[in-house]
Design an enzyme around this catalytic site. Structure first.
Site, mmCIF file in Angstrom:
data_model
loop_
_atom_site.group_PDB
_atom_site.id
_atom_site.type_symbol
_atom_site.label_atom_id
_atom_site.label_comp_id
_atom_site.label_asym_id
_atom_site.label_seq_id
_atom_site.Cartn_x
_atom_site.Cartn_y
_atom_site.Cartn_z
ATOM 1 N N HIS A 50 -23.762 -24.819 18.732
ATOM 2 C CA HIS A 50 -24.972 -24.480 19.485
ATOM 3 C C HIS A 50 -25.342 -23.006 19.297
ATOM 4 C CE1 HIS A 50 -27.708 -24.667 23.072
ATOM 5 N NE2 HIS A 50 -27.412 -23.380 23.083
ATOM 6 N N GLU A 51 -24.383 -22.141 19.615
ATOM 7 C CA GLU A 51 -24.682 -20.707 19.544
ATOM 8 C C GLU A 51 -24.967 -20.282 18.110
ATOM 9 O OE1 GLU A 51 -25.449 -19.318 22.163
ATOM 10 O OE2 GLU A 51 -24.578 -20.784 23.536
ATOM 11 N N HIS A 61 -28.603 -20.780 17.319
ATOM 12 C CA HIS A 61 -29.420 -19.620 17.713
ATOM 13 C C HIS A 61 -29.305 -18.520 16.659
ATOM 14 C CE1 HIS A 61 -30.594 -20.815 21.731
ATOM 15 N NE2 HIS A 61 -29.361 -20.900 22.178
ATOM 16 N N HIS A 64 -31.405 -19.109 13.716
ATOM 17 C CA HIS A 64 -32.807 -18.847 14.062
ATOM 18 C C HIS A 64 -33.101 -17.341 13.942
ATOM 19 C CE1 HIS A 64 -36.189 -19.842 17.222
ATOM 20 N NE2 HIS A 64 -36.672 -19.730 16.002
HETATM 21 ZN ZN LIG Z 1 -28.633 -21.864 23.887
#
Ligand SMILES: [Zn+2]
Length: 726
Positions: A501-502, A505, A508
């Site tokens: 998940h992290e 980011h 991105h």
């Molecule tokens: Zn998040």
């Protein structure tokens, strides 16, 4: 999660020298010299302007932030007072160049107040937070500056779509910040902003202190029966850190339910741990957050009214993808009946198990995870302690997280031990693009510490910008249990998912390929920003990725096929619980932020109970993922009226994942398309347009319902995890 900065204006690295700024204020020679030697005075000379942590001292932050604000105000003043007619270059682009020193210092400062704080930093934060709020107001409430932005906004001469888009963004930001208010109302707004920032900081510091002081202390090891020997060692080490030698401590994780509940065989210990968690900030002492919260909710309502909105949520969501609280609330309340019904079914099974074992008690919230784990073992013959040895942190990182990024995007990674860090456990990696060119730095700070906020998040030290010529320097912070010395860090599958998940980011941030820093990377709407991160979670359970990293830490053997099959079979297990606890928290957030101005909500716990009842989600066995009094996302973390964003983004991420499934799956080509159309675009277009371009249509909620097992039809999605909102 993604941490939102208190500063809204984008800033640059080009600046007038600190020497002239120091001369301006006719500072004493010593002070000027100190300013010139401040490590934030100039752009770092390290690769990609990585922060020079070997040179930064706690005493450097405050002067750097103060000097940074002063410099930016001077730069902004020049733009506002320019005698020439406003142009895109002399106004908007010029603003993109301001505030370099403030950006540099505040990014590092806020990273550390979250991940590695101390009394000095907390004191500085308390002093600077209201000043930074006033600083933002001094820019956004500057009438001459707004007049220039407004005239550009109304101009028919600007044709370049990127320029038009950025002007529009600035105009909206100014209006939302109160630029059109009367002078009297601006003064009121300034006071409210100052107070809000002070209270939000106070909330964070109280919560951190309460968490640090909280947790469960045992004098007798027997109380912690059920924990593995590694976990007992970690509990002893945690006690030692608190100078409680010879005892055992279970520190608190940020959520209501604590991971150790799965294993604790002693029911009284489970109850104690549950209460230590849910009442952590409700002891009526200096760390009690409730009075702070009541005032925060009230002043946000007042602020919204001043800005012309019926509620704070209406104000907050107006520039989000969701547009209105009604849309966000509807997405959630539509799911409540199915989620609660599924949770009740899960509870019935557990009660039957309790009865069968002769338990003679009614299931309580502190029993949930313990019996859920037993049901899981019975129904799926799946045992968490048998899974963990296959998820060793370093292997998950290299052979899972990095491996997936290589397959999809062609990235490779090299650890850089020569780049200074703020804490010895932090690691730095240089990231190389598919063509072998170096493109970014990525830092990982994975272990829990008492001076770290709870949860997991990503942020940046340096944002990518074509205009400023900067490359991304981004970081991930998590709270995995640190193993005792010499032992491997074994993760749960939930932790593995958090890593993916992290890192989503981080991708991105690192793939950002835009000109203007204001539009770069993760600077998107809040209900879009969790899309790339949650999307990346899907690859944790992709068979080819999973097989590559899920190997026994001692033998290197891949996870046996039958264990993997069991994990897959259990993929929608406990989803009633997970969905319900998330929805309860997200609806609670909406309830607090849709109170009308002037209403008097003195009793936090009563308000919470009534709100849950109102949304038909007052199911005692599944309390909210965060109760009001320790809900850091909404009181201190920038997700006020925005916790729904995880679910909103999840609609996008599941739908986008289904695009991959429909189009050949995890290929380099599909990865490139996703990178080009989503990950590299920052917010250079409206989010719904960006998404539609990628998907070819508006997002559909169907894939989410299928993934969470909330649809009646059987799903054949290749999903192995228990998806959980962060
Ligand atoms: Zn998040």
């Amino acid at each position: 999660m993604y941490r939102l900065r208190p500063l809204i204006i984008a800033m640059s690295i080009t600046l007038s020298t600190i020497a002239s700024a120091a001369a301006d204020k006719a500072a004493p020679a010593a002070k000027a010299e100190a300013a010139a030697t401040n490590p934030f005075a100039k752009a770092s000379t390290l690769q990609y302007q990585a922060p020079p942590f070997d040179k930064i001292k706690d005493s450097d932050y405050q002067p750097a932030i103060e000097e940074g604000m002063k410099q930016q105000l001077a730069e902004i003043g020049k733009i506002a007072d320019n005698a020439d007619a406003p142009t895109f270059a002399n106004t908007i682009e010029a603003m993109e160049h301001t505030g370099a020193m403030l950006t540099r210092s505040s990014k590092v400062f806020f990273a550390l107040t979250q991940a590695n704080t101390n009394d000095t930093l907390q004191k500085i934060q308390e002093e600077e937070a209201p000043k930074l709020a006033a600083h933002a107001d001094a820019i956004f409430l500057n009438p001459k500056l707004f007049a220039r932005v407004k005239s550009l906004h109304e101009s028919k001469e600007i044709k370049d779509p990127d320029a038009k888009f950025l002007i529009d963004r600035y105009y909206r930001n100014f209006v939302r910040a109160g630029a059109q208010l009367s002078e009297a109302d601006k003064a009121k707004l300034r006071e409210l902003n100052k107070e809000e920032s002070t209270l939000a900081t106070a909330f964070q510091n109280k919560l951190l202190a309460a968490t640090k002081a909280g947790g469960l202390v045992a004098k007798d090891k027997a109380e912690f029966a059920g924990l593995s020997s590694g976990e007992i060692d970690a509990a002893a080490a945690a006690a030692k850190e608190r100078k409680l030698d010879g005892q055992w401590v279970l520190p608190l994780q940020n959520t209501t339910q604590q991971p150790a509940q799965v294993e604790l065989t002693n029911r009284a210990t489970r109850e104690k741990l549950f209460k230590a968690s849910t009442e952590r900030t409700e002891h009526g002492d200096a760390n009690d957050t409730r009075a702070t919260i009541v005032r925060l909710a009230q002043l946000r309502a007042e602020k919204a009214k001043l800005l012309g909105y019926p509620t704070y949520a209406a104000y907050s969501l107006d520039d989000q993808m969701a547009k209105t609280p009604e849309h966000a609330i509807k997405l959630m309340t539509d799911m409540v009946p199915a989620a609660v019904a599924k949770a009740k079914g899960e509870a019935d099974k557990m009660q039957a198990l309790v009865d069968k074992q002769g338990g003679k008690f009614k299931l309580a919230p502190w029993d949930w995870q313990y019996y859920a784990e037993q049901v899981r073992k019975a129904e799926y013959d799946l045992d968490e302690s048998k899974i963990k040895p296959y998820f060793e942190l370093d292997r998950v990182l290299h052979d899972g997280v990095f491996f997936a990024a290589n397959k999809l995007y062609g990235l490779t990674f090299k650890e850089r031990k020569d780049i200074p860090v703020y804490q010895p456990d932090v690691r730095v990696f240089e990231v190389f693009d598919a063509d072998g060119k170096s493109m970014a730095f990525w830092y990982a700070d994975y272990y829990k510490r008492d001076n770290k906020a709870g949860g997991a998040w990503m942020d940046s030290f340096v944002d990518q910008s074509g205009l400023l010529g900067t490359k991304p320097v981004v970081f991930n912070v998590c709270n995995f249990t640190k193993p005792a010395a010499g032992q491997p860090a074994l993760l749960t599958f939930d932790d593995v998912t958090t890593m993916f998940h992290e890192f989503g980011h981080a991708l991105h941030g690192m793939f950002s390929n835009v000109k203007y820093p204001t539009l770069a990377g993760t600077n998107t709407t809040r209900d879009f920003v969790e899309f790339p991160s949650q999307f990346n979670e899907h690859w944790a359970s992709e068979p080819s990725v999973f097989a590559n990293y899920a190997k026994h830490y001692q033998t290197g053997e891949p996870m046996p096929a039958e264990l993997l099959a069991k994990i897959k079979a259990a993929r929608t297990f406990n989803q009633g619980f997970a969905t319900t606890e998330y929805l309860a928290a997200a609806l609670l957030d909406q309830a607090w932020h849709t109170i009308p101005p002037g209403s008097d909500k003195k009793d936090v716990d009563k308000f919470e109970a009534e709100a849950l009842k109102q949304f038909n989600i007052d199911y005692a066995l599944v309390p909210p993922r965060y109760r009001t009094s320790y809900f850091a996302h909404i009181w201190g973390g920038g997700y006020s009226a925005g916790y729904y964003a995880y679910l909103w983004s999840e609609v996008l991420d599941d739908d986008a994942y289904y695009w991959f499934k429909e189009n050949g799956g995890m290929t380099r080509e599909n990865g490139q398309r996703f990178r080009d159309m989503i990950l590299s675009r920052g917010s250079t277009q409206e989010m719904d347009v960006l998404y539609r371009n990628f998907r070819g249509r508006d997002p559909s909620v169907e894939p989410l319902l299928e993934e969470r097992g909330l649809k009646t039809e059987k799903s054949d999605a290749p999903k192995t995890d228990e998806k959980k909102a962060k």
